[in-house]
Design a protein around this motif. Sequence first.
Motif, PDB file in Angstrom:
ATOM      1  N   THR B  21      56.371  30.999 -33.874  1.00  0.00           N
ATOM      2  CA  THR B  21      55.418  30.401 -34.805  1.00  0.00           C
ATOM      3  C   THR B  21      54.719  29.203 -34.168  1.00  0.00           C
ATOM      4  OG1 THR B  21      55.132  29.432 -36.960  1.00  0.00           O
ATOM      5  CG2 THR B  21      57.185  28.971 -35.874  1.00  0.00           C
ATOM      6  N   ARG B  22      53.466  29.004 -34.600  1.00  0.00           N
ATOM      7  CA  ARG B  22      52.654  28.008 -33.935  1.00  0.00           C
ATOM      8  C   ARG B  22      53.049  26.588 -34.310  1.00  0.00           C
ATOM      9  NH1 ARG B  22      46.724  29.507 -35.066  1.00  0.00           N
ATOM     10  NH2 ARG B  22      47.503  31.566 -35.532  1.00  0.00           N
ATOM     11  N   SER B  23      53.276  26.393 -35.597  1.00  0.00           N
ATOM     12  CA  SER B  23      53.510  25.025 -36.060  1.00  0.00           C
ATOM     13  C   SER B  23      54.959  24.620 -35.841  1.00  0.00           C
ATOM     14  CB  SER B  23      53.141  24.934 -37.534  1.00  0.00           C
ATOM     15  OG  SER B  23      54.019  24.059 -38.177  1.00  0.00           O
ATOM     16  N   GLN B  84      46.059  24.708 -27.347  1.00  0.00           N
ATOM     17  CA  GLN B  84      47.427  25.209 -27.188  1.00  0.00           C
ATOM     18  C   GLN B  84      47.571  26.616 -27.731  1.00  0.00           C
ATOM     19  OE1 GLN B  84      50.710  23.072 -28.622  1.00  0.00           O
ATOM     20  NE2 GLN B  84      50.594  21.493 -27.064  1.00  0.00           N
ATOM     21  N   THR B  85      46.869  26.889 -28.861  1.00  0.00           N
ATOM     22  CA  THR B  85      47.026  28.188 -29.483  1.00  0.00           C
ATOM     23  C   THR B  85      46.651  29.306 -28.524  1.00  0.00           C
ATOM     24  OG1 THR B  85      46.318  27.066 -31.456  1.00  0.00           O
ATOM     25  CG2 THR B  85      46.520  29.441 -31.582  1.00  0.00           C
ATOM     26  N   ARG B  88      49.273  29.527 -25.926  1.00  0.00           N
ATOM     27  CA  ARG B  88      50.552  30.021 -26.444  1.00  0.00           C
ATOM     28  C   ARG B  88      50.621  31.533 -26.440  1.00  0.00           C
ATOM     29  NH1 ARG B  88      54.221  27.517 -29.085  1.00  0.00           N
ATOM     30  NH2 ARG B  88      54.707  29.328 -30.304  1.00  0.00           N
TER      31      ARG B  88
END
Lengths: 106, 163, 468
Positions: B21-23, B84-85, B88
């Motif tokens: 997950t990103r957050s 970053q996304t 990632r």
Amino acid sequence: MINDNANLFLIFGIFTIILGVCGFYCIMVTKNFIRALIGLEILTKAVTLLIIAAGYVSNRIALAQSMVITLIVVEVVVISVAAGIVFGVFKQIGSLNITKMRNLKG
Amino acid sequence: MILTLILLTLLVLAAVWTVMTRSLMMSAVGLALTSVILSIIIFTLNSPLAGVFELSVCAGLITVVFISTMSLTKPITRTEFKKQTKDRIKRYWYMPVIIILIGLGCALMLTAPDLKPLTPAIENDVRNVMWKVRQTDVLGQIIILLAGVFGVVVLFKERKKND
Amino acid sequence: MALLLILIPLASIILLNIGFKNAMTKLAIWLSLAVSAWQVAMIIFKVGFDSLNLVNVFNLEIDGLSSVLLLSIGIVAFCSILVGNGTICCPKKKFNFYNLILLSIIGMNGIVMVRDLFSMYVFLEITAVSAFILIAYQEDKFSMEGSFKYLVLSAVATVMMLSSIAILLMYAGNTSFVMVRDAVQGMNSPLVLTAIALFVVGLLIKGGLVPFHGWLPDAYTSAPASVSAFIAGIVTKTTGIYTMIRIVSEVFGFSETIKMILMIVGLISIFVGALAALGQNDFKRMLAYSSISQVGYIILSLGTGTALGVAGAVFHLFNHSIFKTQLFINSAAVEKQTGTRDMDSMSGLSNVMPVTGWTSVVAFLSTAGIPPLSGFWSKLIIVIALWKAGYYWFAGLAIIGSLITLAYFLYMQRRVFFGKINVNFKDIKEAGASIIIPAIILAAITLGVGIFFPYFINTIIVPVSSVF
């Protein structure tokens, strides 16, 4: 009965390996300090699962439980200290990015 | 057996979600979820006390530790987040593939271990085991808690005072 | 007796933290010095060894190997506390330092006295946690990073060891050394072999042996001077190397595979550490790589699997913890007086800091294995053990490694202590008494053990060989 137990342990073992790979991948790939700690936590979860499974299949569930309780206490202490260190790193370099940390090189 | 398998699969899914997950906040929540599922598994294996510990300490306390660390440190800015996304996705999409491959590999390659039957344990009450067989561990727990308290005081409290 | 070694440091920590802040800040150094000196005296004079055995509910035992380690823990802690007094700036930080040293003394005493895999893990974590805090608690960017690296790798190592413990628990039904040994030895099941491999690799990470040494130079270099003397001198040696000696010789047994792995890892560590040390400019970083190289000798000697080999390993472990602590103390003195660790910018410091210069000569000659210093005897035992066990090549390579050690230490001495003095450092003085005194004590031990070697062979080697 013995065979049943062995198969049960095999299943738990496979899932432990998968969880372990998951945590290890997280530690290797991440660029964020906190996420590295989350990876460590996942590794610890894998080990907890393995200890409980080992105790269950060998009829030593009480012993395994007492070990897991100790393990959890140790885990909390290690994570709190690690969080303190991460907080300190943040204070020093103003970021949680691991790539900014390459001042030390093995 | 089926129940165990379902729970274990859920456990792995929760862990994968935690990692991918990103957050960061969601990641901490995912970790708590993993802990909850793990504690259910521990309950189903006749270990209520360890399950309670896992539930209260790992799902509760450790999540609190993570979230307070996150709130003490600065969240990343929006542009950094977007950058970053992209980055990632490149780094993390291998993971499900690797996990499925390793899972399949293990299921095919590994065989059940050759367990010998053990004599039944002398003591089957966890409280008795804790206090009568494994006193050394209890002593160790006390000392490590002391070390932890000391560490938190040194690393958090005194550092904040200096600012 | 055994329990007292844990309870007395514990009681002193509690005493120091119940209140009376001002008085306790002054008392802390004396109390911690007293605790470590008491530990040394206890072991040397064997006070009350048998009398207090009544209280053995905690399954703690002291045998020959434990005594050697307890002795070095006491000595190194005593010296590090003195150095901390001389190098750490404010009283508050000094107070924390003494407390943390006491905590890691508890952890290490626990490690060397328990006879149970899981309890060993608990005490390993106590030691590791206090080491993380020790490295990190003085605010400095580098020390935070070094500490974090150490923490992550150490946590991975403990996860490996715990999975191994889980598997062994399933086979043995318990985790005490005796039960696990009975269940494991002579067993060829792949799962048991995996468990042994996981445990050994975990210990190799903890000890900083070569394929897994990445954290070690960073942790040693980034830590404050007194802390790196303590951690390099005894913490990693207890958590990684002592545990390896104990577990391999008493629990897993010397199978051919384990022997081969240990010897190859040891040999690679000797050469990688020594060659990397040759290329360093940072004083402490050079000492860190030298430490990897010396630890390689211990593991190589353990790998022979004979009683003589194990005895050589233990003897070298003791010597190593003494002279490595001393070299780190010398580097602390140099760093404090000159304000730098860059060896290129120093020269001729022996002229202004004679005690530091000459004690470091003693330590490095001992490290390189020059007679009659202590390091010569332990390396001699290691080479004889390798030769007797039939590993002629390994014996020859060990001697060559020793020559490289001599080379990089001579290079270091020439750059730092000998030659013409650098004009910038003309007016510096010898470091204060609390740095010189431990350096002299440790040099005297190195010299004394070397000269009175026949006495030490009886007190160290004979008790340790009786393990078998």
